[in-house]
Design an enzyme around this catalytic site. Structure first.
Site, PDB file in Angstrom:
ATOM      1  N   GLN A  19       1.893  -6.549  -3.409  1.00  0.00           N
ATOM      2  CA  GLN A  19       2.358  -6.626  -2.011  1.00  0.00           C
ATOM      3  C   GLN A  19       3.708  -5.896  -1.858  1.00  0.00           C
ATOM      4  OE1 GLN A  19       1.214  -9.771  -3.440  1.00  0.00           O
ATOM      5  NE2 GLN A  19      -0.801  -9.206  -2.736  1.00  0.00           N
ATOM      6  N   LYS A  47       2.502   2.004  -5.190  1.00  0.00           N
ATOM      7  CA  LYS A  47       3.174   1.480  -6.383  1.00  0.00           C
ATOM      8  C   LYS A  47       2.394   1.805  -7.643  1.00  0.00           C
ATOM      9  CE  LYS A  47       3.227  -2.688  -4.606  1.00  0.00           C
ATOM     10  NZ  LYS A  47       2.777  -2.372  -3.237  1.00  0.00           N
ATOM     11  N   GLY A  57      -4.391  -4.397  -4.117  1.00  0.00           N
ATOM     12  CA  GLY A  57      -4.799  -3.525  -5.213  1.00  0.00           C
ATOM     13  C   GLY A  57      -3.977  -2.263  -5.274  1.00  0.00           C
ATOM     14  N   HIS A  58      -4.066  -1.609  -6.422  1.00  0.00           N
ATOM     15  CA  HIS A  58      -3.448  -0.300  -6.615  1.00  0.00           C
ATOM     16  C   HIS A  58      -4.552   0.714  -6.877  1.00  0.00           C
ATOM     17  CE1 HIS A  58       0.310  -2.312  -6.786  1.00  0.00           C
ATOM     18  NE2 HIS A  58       0.238  -2.711  -8.032  1.00  0.00           N
ATOM     19  N   ASP A 106       0.821  -1.217   0.000  1.00  0.00           N
ATOM     20  CA  ASP A 106       0.000   0.000   0.000  1.00  0.00           C
ATOM     21  C   ASP A 106       0.850   1.260   0.000  1.00  0.00           C
ATOM     22  OD1 ASP A 106      -2.397  -1.628   0.290  1.00  0.00           O
ATOM     23  OD2 ASP A 106      -1.793  -1.875   2.375  1.00  0.00           O
TER      24      ASP A 106
END
Length: 432
Positions: A223, A16, A40-41, A13
Site C-alpha cells: 500500500q 514499488k 500487489g506488485h 500502485d
C-alpha cells in the site's frame, strides 16, 4: 550497511515492485513488513511479467533472502498458490522466510470482510474482501491466530474457539449467515503446517544478525502513505502501517538502523477504492485530458483485483506530506513515459479549500474532501523516452517536468522510470 525502506508516497500502485527489483541484485534481504494479499506488485524482467501479492519482490532475485515480516497478515492458500506459480516458471523460492509472529487470515475473516462491506452500502470503504481488515482487528483485539500457532494444535484450537465465540454471533444474528465450526477452521489451517514449517523463523533476529554483518536489508511497504491507518485519508485506508514507522514495527528492525528512505511516486496519481482524490479526472471538463485516456496509457488496473484505478494529475502537497511523514531521502519517479503525448501536463501545487489557498495537506478530513486542486501547467513532449538512461537523454520538456517536481516535492528525485522494465530507468543518484 544499515537498512533501506521503500514506501509508496501516494495511494499505492506507484511502482514499488520495480524500484525494489531495481535494487534487488545489490541487497541481501528484502522484507515485506505490512499488508497482505490485498495489494500487489508487478515486476517486469525482460519479456517476463510477474504479479506478486504476498511475496516480497526480492523473491525474483537470486541470492536475495525474501522475508515476510511479523507485520504482514498471511493467507496461506494464497501464499502457496503464489509460490507454486513462481516455481512452475523456474523461480527458486526456497530461501523464503516467514515470521513466526505474522498473523494468519482465517476463512471467517474473509467472510466477515465481504458481508460487512455489503452491509455498509454507500458508506463502504472499498476493501478487497480478502479478510485483511478483520485479521488486523483480531490482532489488536488479541484474538488473532499467528503462524507459530499452527505448530501447537492445542493453542490453535483454543484461539479459534475464542475468536468464533463472538464472530459466530455476528455472522448468524446480524448477517444471517451460517455459523463456522472450530473443526473446519483448524483443519483448513493445519493442512499447511508441514509445508510452512521449514520457512518459519525468528525473522527479527535473522535481520538483526544480517545488519550486524553489514549486509543490506531492504524493507518493502505494501500500500502507501495515504492509505496508512494513522496517516492516510482515514477511514478510506488500509488496516496496517504502510509508512517508515510501520517498517520498524512490522519487521523488528530498530529506527536507528534505517539509513535511507526511498519514496515512490508516479508522474501522475492513481487511487483504488473509495475516498477523496483532489486531482481525479472524473470525465467532466478536465484539464489536459481525461481519466480513461490516462488509465489506458498507464495500464491502470489493480495487480490483485483487476479493478480499474481512478486516475488524476500529480499532487505536490501529497508528495511533500509523504516526504515529511516518512523522512524520505530520495524519490523514485515512475511511469514518466505514460505522459508522452500530452500537449500540456497539469501539476497540483496547492489546494483551494472553501476559498482559501492551502499549500499542505488540510488538517481535517472535511478540508481534504473539499479541497480543489490549484494547477500549474507544463508543456508536454511527444518523443519516445524509453531509451533514456541519463537525464540529458530526455526531451527538454521532460527534463523540466522532472526538475520542477523535484523542487516542489520535498526530496530529491534519484531515479526516473521511463518504461516497465527494470532497465528502463534514468538514474540521477545512487539509491544505496
Amino acid at each position: 550497511m544499515p537498512a533501506v525502506v521503500i514506501v509508496g508516497a501516494q495511494w499505492g500502485d506507484e511502482g514499488k515492485g520495480k524500484a525494489t527489483d531495481l535494487l534487488g541484485s545489490r541487497v541481501d534481504y528484502v522484507v515485506k513488513f505490512n499488508g497482505g494479499n490485498n495489494a500487489g506488485h508487478t515486476v517486469v524482467i525482460g519479456d517476463e511479467k510477474y504479479a506478486l501479492h504476498l511475496l516480497p519482490s526480492g523473491i525474483l532475485t537470486p541470492g536475495c533472502v525474501p522475508i515476510i515480516g511479523n507485520g504482514v497478515v498471511v493467507d496461506l492458500d494464497v501464499l502457496f498458490h503464489e509460490i507454486d506459480g513462481l516455481e512452475a516458471r523456474g523461480i527458486d523460492t526456497s530461501a523464503l522466510l516467514v515470521s513466526a509472529n505474522a498473523h494468519v487470515i482465517a476463512d471467517y475473516n474473509r467472510t466477515l470482510d465481504k458481508v460487512t462491506e455489503r452491509f455498509l452500502g454507500s458508506r463502504k470503504i472499498g476493501t478487497t474482501g480478502r479478510g485483511i481488515g478483520p485479521t488486523y482487528a483480531d490482532k489488536m483485539n488479541r484474538l488473532g491466530v499467528r503462524v507459530q500457532d499452527l505448530f501447537d494444535e492445542k493453542i490453535l484450537r483454543a484461539k479459534v474457539e475464542g475468536a468464533l465465540e463472538l464472530k459466530n454471533q455476528i455472522l448468524t444474528k446480524v448477517y444471517n449467515r451460517r455459523a463456522v465450526s472450530v473443526d473446519e477452521i483448524v483443519e483448513q489451517l493445519l493442512v499447511h503446517a508441514d509445508r510452512l514449517s521449514p520457512m518459519v523463523a525468528d525473522t527479527a533476529l535473522v535481520l538483526h544478525e544480517a545488519l550486524s554483518r553489514d549486509e543490506t536489508v531492504l524493507l518493502e511497504a505494501g500500500q502507501a502513505t495515504l492509505l496508512d491507518v494513522d496517516h492516510g485519508t482515514y477511514p478510506f485506508v488500509t488496516s496496517s502501517s504502510a509508512t517508515t514507522g510501520g517498517a520498524c514495527t512490522g519487521s523488528g528492525i530498530a529506527p536507528t538502523q534505517i539509513s535511507r528512505v526511498i519514496g515512490i511516486v508516479k508522474a501522475y496519481a492513481t487511487r483504488v477504492g473509495e475516498g477523496p482524490f483532489p486531482t481525479e479526472l472524473t470525465g467532466d471538463v478536465d484539464p489536459a485530458g481525461d481519466g480513461e485516456k490516462l488509465r489506458t496509457a498507464g495500464g491502470e488496473f489493480g495487480t490483485t483485483t483487476g479493478r480499474p484505478r481512478r486516475t488524476g494529475w500529480y499532487d505536490a502537497p501529497i508528495a511533500r506530506y509523504a516526504a515529511r511523514i516518512n523522512g524520505v531521502t530520495d524519490f523514485v519517479l515512475t511511469k514518466l513515459d505514460v505522459l508522452t503525448g500530452w500537449e500540456q501536463i497539469p501539476v497540483c501545487v496547492a489546494y483551494d479549500v472553501d476559498g482559501e489557498r492551502v499549500d499542505e495537506m488540510p488538517v481535517s478530513q472535511t478540508g481534504f474532501h473539499h479541497a480543489k486542486p490549484i494547477y500549474e501547467y507544463f508543456p508536454g513532449w511527444t518523443e519516445d523516452i524509453s531509451g533514456a538512461r541519463e537525464l540529458a537523454d530526455l526531451p527538454a520538456n521532460a527534463q523540466a517536468y522532472v526538475r520542477e517536481l523535484e523542487a516542489i516535492s520535498g526530496a530529491r528525485i534519484s531515479a526516473v522510470g521511463v518504461g516497465p522494465d527494470r532497465e528502463e530507468t534514468v538514474v540521477l543518484h545512487d539509491l544505496l
